[in-house]
Design an enzyme around this catalytic site. Structure first.
Site, PDB file in Angstrom:
ATOM      1  CG  ASP A  27      -2.538  -0.350   1.006  1.00  0.00           C
ATOM      2  OD1 ASP A  27      -2.601  -1.157   0.207  1.00  0.00           O
ATOM      3  OD2 ASP A  27      -3.065  -1.198   2.466  1.00  0.00           O
ATOM      4  CG  LEU A  28       2.264   5.666  -3.010  1.00  0.00           C
ATOM      5  CD1 LEU A  28       3.891   4.573  -3.160  1.00  0.00           C
ATOM      6  CD2 LEU A  28       1.426   5.692  -4.041  1.00  0.00           C
ATOM      7  CG  ASP A  29       3.271   7.263   0.421  1.00  0.00           C
ATOM      8  OD1 ASP A  29       4.250   6.758  -0.129  1.00  0.00           O
ATOM      9  OD2 ASP A  29       3.274   8.698  -0.475  1.00  0.00           O
ATOM     10  CD  GLU A  30      -2.283   5.093   3.320  1.00  0.00           C
ATOM     11  OE1 GLU A  30      -2.704   4.762   4.412  1.00  0.00           O
ATOM     12  OE2 GLU A  30      -2.516   6.298   2.634  1.00  0.00           O
ATOM     13  NE  ARG A  82       0.350   4.250   8.248  1.00  0.00           N
ATOM     14  CZ  ARG A  82       0.561   5.075   7.308  1.00  0.00           C
ATOM     15  NH1 ARG A  82      -0.584   5.709   6.469  1.00  0.00           N
ATOM     16  NH2 ARG A  82       1.626   5.146   6.533  1.00  0.00           N
TER      17      ARG A  82
END
Lengths: 300, 300, 300, 300
Positions: free
Chosen positions: C242-245, D227
């Site tokens: 997940d790009l940038d996640e 997160r």
């Protein structure tokens, strides 16, 4: 660990062509801002940024920093200077300095064996973060010669052993006189004589460690560790004949904990020293620092 | 302006029931963590957080703070304490303190006319940010009596004029003895005698301003202003017979500029004083501060 | 302007010989600290620092970082590893990593045209502030080749034009496989395929800007300027499909004002990017970061 | 944990008698500083502090904040205002506001159940740190009535259940119209209609949490925890018809770690909210904030 201020990223205002910085200071009285601004307006100058401060509204001192744009600045400056002299300074007892911001100030950096402050300045300079010309690096040790010259900057080794510094200082004067606009002592571990300070005739910026509370004498870091300080700091100041007592330009601290050794404290101290010195040099280079008595006005 | 640390928002770990904090300190040697942890495990304790530090891996001092959960804690503590005593402390020369974290420490706050530190503590306490019982406020001035009592806290006025403090100190001792677990001097402007410190028999936390560089004697803020300091600070420390020289718990600074008057500096100083004192009190209340020689280990 | 954390000055603990770092994680239960510490003690290991955390005292996950000294470490490690495996991990479902801290992790740095993060890492490495071996720098642009090699570090130019990255990624894999322990994307402006991430088989750290509030899509700095943000920030995270996640390692911000142009904001952003990335790389190199689900435990 | 800015300690300049603040803004052109300063000088005004900024030296917008002293200010203001109007504003398309700084702005604070922002403002006000008159507190919940009235401030309970807010808003308008100079939403959890915003006719300041990266929708703190964010923040802004999208006045963040629960994050978020809102209210009260398009110029 936290520095309360970040190290400078780059000059705030690009020193574009046709931009000048005017510093005015003197006894405050009604109408000074108007007088200066009117003179600038008459010459077609466009004020880009202006900071003004009076330390006492009634009978105090007046300080103003003005950045302005003016077409054909190099040609226009002499007449503007003349008008400021006759129409503002003469009448009001103010003094001023007026500088083309596209002409970087020239600096000589004095260093000894410890190179963290020196290299930090040279790196920032190479990255375009310090709007100065580094005219030379002078050291009483030859160790950093190669590294300095690798930055394309002249290096001069001026030994300074023994109590008599007069020969070394004479050589220093030959190097810096008319060649630099200010001197930075980047952990230069020799005391400058009052005579040298006077004859050099340019501002000299120094950096030294500082603690809460202060630990005087030898081994300050060991004493600070013993007492369990939670902050180590650094102070950048202008050099006066009173060793380490000149006007403060900038200070900062970093947090330390019990888990850090005396050697760690010294390294943290070195970090904060180079950050504080970099800011002081940047602000001086940008004419953001005005000396007044034994303190400074800093328009950041 | 920036504090390098924020003032405490609330206790980090909720002092829930069946939770205890164990502090162990003494000469370091191999196996100490295991010995403590095994004893806790044998009693069914579940370690929730553990901080450990040795100031020198070879022959240094050992410090450990352990928070653990244990069912029926009040009933189980005496036997655990006994086991720690016989199986860990006796064998290794360690000392320990073991405390049910649901039982808040009792504090007496000493104050004088200046109320910023006092009120900050009372407010934080009311908001549930300080896990202590404020047993009383003692002051040599009656000024804050009503405000303190408005918080539902007993206030005692103990005048302390003249050089002879023995009558006042005798009264102080009657008030605090067996009633409090520590004392906080919240800008209490009277010097405590070495005799009182000893007889009180509980830790005493003090707050004082501090500067880079230090300005000694009367009027420190005026001197700091004159020199143009860029930071004003505060130091919280345990009180020893050496006035203002005891182990430092916490320090901080705030930035000031030329634009701030001496009165402004004093106000900024008051701000940082109350922030630093609040953190020191919180950390002491949570058993996060271990004294060792003239410094502290602080597990934040 | 203020970074809330200072950039790393140097590794916190000198990676001396005979020192190892043990990371343990898994389901929490009573006695884990004791089990690990007892095993270490039996091998004669002396615990130098220990950080432990449970995300839920009842049925949560357990995380522990332990630094210990042990004579003849290289010879002793295999048997210690075996014992930890059989006596701790097998019984409790914990997993662990054990590493000789005198052996620096090997890193490949991927960069593109923008060199601020790359150079910051190389400079810090040269100053001894990052305990890693920089095995190589890989870039899709040849621009920084000379500068990188000037640091004595191999540089590989792997062009990556066009939508099909498979040829470039195949070359990347040949370069990094078995040669590096982690990869740092120092403003590498190409998206990595999920396939590459999996096949590389090592942690990958990325840095990206971040704003309050977020500005999505092209030109985030221009949008941030338009809205007048007072903070610009950066986030370092582990790369996932997940790009940038991926799990966040570190974040920071710097203050900006109305007086700063969009270009200024980008420069401040670059400053905070390199500071945040440096900390993330240091902490990863020192085994201070434990991944858990989509977040991290960071024992700083 | 660190706030990048300290919460305000008190108004920077004492709002002494015979002191006024002049805000000028409009299209930039040569001579504006001179024109304003000359008009002030003609009236005998003594400039105490001046901040000026142009967002583009050529064809941009001009912003200036000037604090000046003037004898018999109340009597002198009308004529000065007239002259500024005819001699500066009319000629140059500038607009200005001129205010006697000894007359505090009147504010209505809107709150809901959550009282941390409300109480912080009331406490600061009582300590003399906020130069405003708190005309009233309005809430859709009666919970804080007693506490507010304890500060000597009128409290109005205006229920606002159901989707139709028109009755509540009509009551709000009756309360605030002509009675207040601005409104502060101190965690007021009701959306204001565009109609109310327009009819209220005064600036409205709001506070909301903010994250890096942003977490949209319900439960932002839980998402941020999941997160593993390292910073939680808050944004104070002027309210426009676009919910939460108005010009930003101030922002800040605090550091959080893995060791903090979602509830902890919410508490840290509350801390930063009250600090950020306090600064925004102080700066607005002191005429330090100039709106321009969708952003602000803040002369701190």
């Amino acid at each position: 660990m936290t520095l309360t201020q970040e190290t400078p990223a780059r000059p705030r205002q690009a020193a574009g062509a046709n931009t000048a910085t005017l510093i005015v200071q003197g006894p405050d009285r009604t109408g000074l801002v108007a007088a200066v601004a009117s003179t600038l307006a008459l010459h077609g100058a466009n004020i880009l940024a202006l900071d003004q401060y009076s330390d006492d509204p009634y009978g105090g001192a007046f300080f103003q920093r003005t950045v302005f744009g003016l077409e054909n600045l190099p040609a226009a400056l002499p007449r503007l200077r003349e008008d400021l002299d006759t129409q503002v300074a003469a009448a009001s007892g103010l003094s001023f300095t007026l500088r083309d911001t596209s002409v970087p100030k020239r600096v000589a950096i004095f260093a000894s064996k410890s190179d963290h402050c020196l290299l930090d300045l040279l790196w920032r300079h190479r990255r375009g973060e310090l709007p100065v010309t580094v005219a030379m690096v002078v050291s009483n040790h030859p160790d950093v010669a190669e590294e300095v010259r690798g930055f394309g900057i002249p290096f001069f080794h001026v030994p300074s052993a023994g109590p008599d510094k007069s020969a070394a200082e004479a050589q220093h004067l030959r190097l810096v006189r008319d060649n630099v606009d200010f001197i930075v002592l980047a952990r230069y571990m020799q005391i400058l004589s009052a005579d040298f300070i006077e004859q050099a005739g340019v501002p000299i910026i120094n950096i030294h460690h500082s603690f809460l509370p202060a630990f005087i004498g030898a081994g300050p870091y060991a004493k600070a560790k013993e007492r369990g300080v939670k902050l180590v700091g650094a102070t950048a100041h202008y050099v006066t004949a009173d060793l380490d007592e000149g006007p403060i330009i900038e200070q900062d601290v970093v947090r330390v904990t019990h888990a850090q050794s005396t050697a760690d404290l010294m390294r943290r101290g070195a970090d904060v020293e180079r950050a504080v010195l970099s800011r002081a040099v940047l602000w001086h280079a940008e004419d953001r620092v005005i000396r007044h008595g034994n303190h400074t006005i800093v328009f950041t």
